[in-house]
Write a protein that holds these residues in place. Structure first.
Motif, short mmCIF file in Angstrom:
data_model
loop_
_atom_site.label_atom_id
_atom_site.label_comp_id
_atom_site.label_asym_id
_atom_site.label_seq_id
_atom_site.Cartn_x
_atom_site.Cartn_y
_atom_site.Cartn_z
N TYR A 10 4.98 -8.97 -9.17
CA TYR A 10 4.02 -7.97 -8.73
C TYR A 10 2.90 -8.55 -7.88
O TYR A 10 1.89 -7.88 -7.64
N THR A 11 3.08 -9.78 -7.40
CA THR A 11 2.02 -10.41 -6.61
C THR A 11 1.63 -9.60 -5.37
O THR A 11 0.42 -9.43 -5.11
N PRO A 12 2.58 -9.08 -4.56
CA PRO A 12 2.16 -8.27 -3.40
C PRO A 12 1.33 -7.04 -3.80
O PRO A 12 0.39 -6.67 -3.08
N LEU A 13 1.66 -6.42 -4.92
CA LEU A 13 0.87 -5.28 -5.40
C LEU A 13 -0.53 -5.71 -5.81
O LEU A 13 -1.52 -5.05 -5.45
N ILE A 14 -0.63 -6.82 -6.51
CA ILE A 14 -1.94 -7.31 -6.95
C ILE A 14 -2.82 -7.65 -5.75
O ILE A 14 -4.01 -7.32 -5.72
N VAL A 15 -2.24 -8.30 -4.75
CA VAL A 15 -2.99 -8.64 -3.54
C VAL A 15 -3.48 -7.38 -2.84
O VAL A 15 -4.65 -7.29 -2.41
N LEU A 16 -2.63 -6.38 -2.73
CA LEU A 16 -3.02 -5.13 -2.07
C LEU A 16 -4.17 -4.45 -2.82
O LEU A 16 -5.15 -4.01 -2.20
N ILE A 17 -4.08 -4.38 -4.14
CA ILE A 17 -5.14 -3.75 -4.93
C ILE A 17 -6.43 -4.53 -4.82
O ILE A 17 -7.52 -3.96 -4.65
N ARG A 18 -6.35 -5.85 -4.90
CA ARG A 18 -7.56 -6.66 -4.78
C ARG A 18 -8.22 -6.47 -3.42
O ARG A 18 -9.47 -6.41 -3.32
#
Length: 288
Positions: A82-90
């Motif tokens: 889920y790293t791409p999702l976490i980066v987008l949310i951050r």
């Protein structure tokens, strides 16, 4: 260790006790001791030894158990699933404007075992709040992550006063939009993540080959979202990752999909699953 966690949680809650209200009578809360809070009507709630508070006002027995939360914790901490999702949310949260003299208050509504909230708020000055109806998940979260505040609670009767939260995260979890609107600040941000048709499709095809697992239609979800919030942006996010031998068992058990799979189907996944597709849509909105 548990005493340390309870004391640390009590200190965090004491600093922000004004943001809370009693989920029973809706009156203000006060801190009575390091392990006990109560409202002005004397409804009381204790800090568990792991550091969380149970605000449930009704009995709840769910199917989400320690095995599921452990699998989710493992996959989130041992892979980049889920790293791409976490980066987008951050990135969205960093762009969110607020009074820089005050910390940003971020609620993960449906926090589970807490890893997503921890990864989104780590190395930031934000105050992270996590709530989930599943006690097993919150107990695991508060046992591991002591920089956030953790509650067991029902989203329909959340323990927050009106207009307190800057950002509400609702990631692959049920929503209560009316309650979100009540507890968000007037300029608050909501970030909701929903699955799309190809989400975990390889797992679904192997576990449930004769069943079309139901995902709510996009239009239905969007209509509900728009009825309560101004939709600022809708962001599709799709990618495929290789599945290693270390990941495979955690992927099988991190979702309720495994509840419906036969032993033969689970064995087939363990033998054959070589990649997994993450297919999501991120809805970003403001309070109406």
């Amino acid at each position: 260790m548990s005493i340390h966690r309870r004391e640390r949680s009590a200190a965090l809650i004491q600093a922000y006790i004004h943001m809370l209200k009693c989920p029973v009578c809706h009156r203000t809360m006060t801190m009575i001791s390091r392990d006990h809070i109560q409202c002005s009507s004397r409804h009381s709630f204790d800090l568990a030894r792991q550091g969380y508070i149970n605000f449930m006002t009704r009995f709840f027995k769910g199917n989400y158990d320690k095995r599921l939360f452990t699998a989710k914790r493992n996959i989130l901490t041992q892979s980049a699933i889920y790293t791409p999702l976490i980066v987008l949310i951050r990135n969205w949260i960093e762009d969110y404007t607020t009074d820089s003299s005050q910390p940003l208050h971020i609620l993960d509504a449906g926090a589970g075992e807490g890893t997503l909230l921890e990864q989104i708020t780590q190395n930031t000055p934000a105050v992270g709040w996590g709530i989930d109806i599943a006690k097993e998940g919150i107990a695991m979260a508060s046992s591991t992550y002591d920089q956030q505040i953790w509650f067991v609670g029902d989203l329909a009767y959340s323990p927050f006063a009106e207009g307190q939260l800057d950002v509400i995260l609702n990631i692959l979890s049920p929503s209560n939009y009316e309650e979100f609107g009540r507890i968000m600040k007037p300029d608050g941000l909501i970030i909701k993540v929903i699955p799309r048709e190809q989400y975990l499709m390889e797992l679904r095809e192997l576990l449930l080959p004769e069943r079309q697992d139901h995902i709510d239609s996009r239009e239905y979800v969007l209509d509900r979202f728009r009825n309560h919030h101004h939709l600022i942006e809708s962001i599709p996010l799709t990618y495929t990752l290789p599945v290693t031998e270390v990941m495979v068992n955690s992927i099988i058990h991190m979702t309720p999909l495994s509840w419906h799979g036969t032993e033969t189907a689970i064995a087939s996944v363990q033998k054959s699953l070589s990649q997994i597709t993450i297919d999501l849509e991120i809805l970003v909105g403001k309070r109406r």
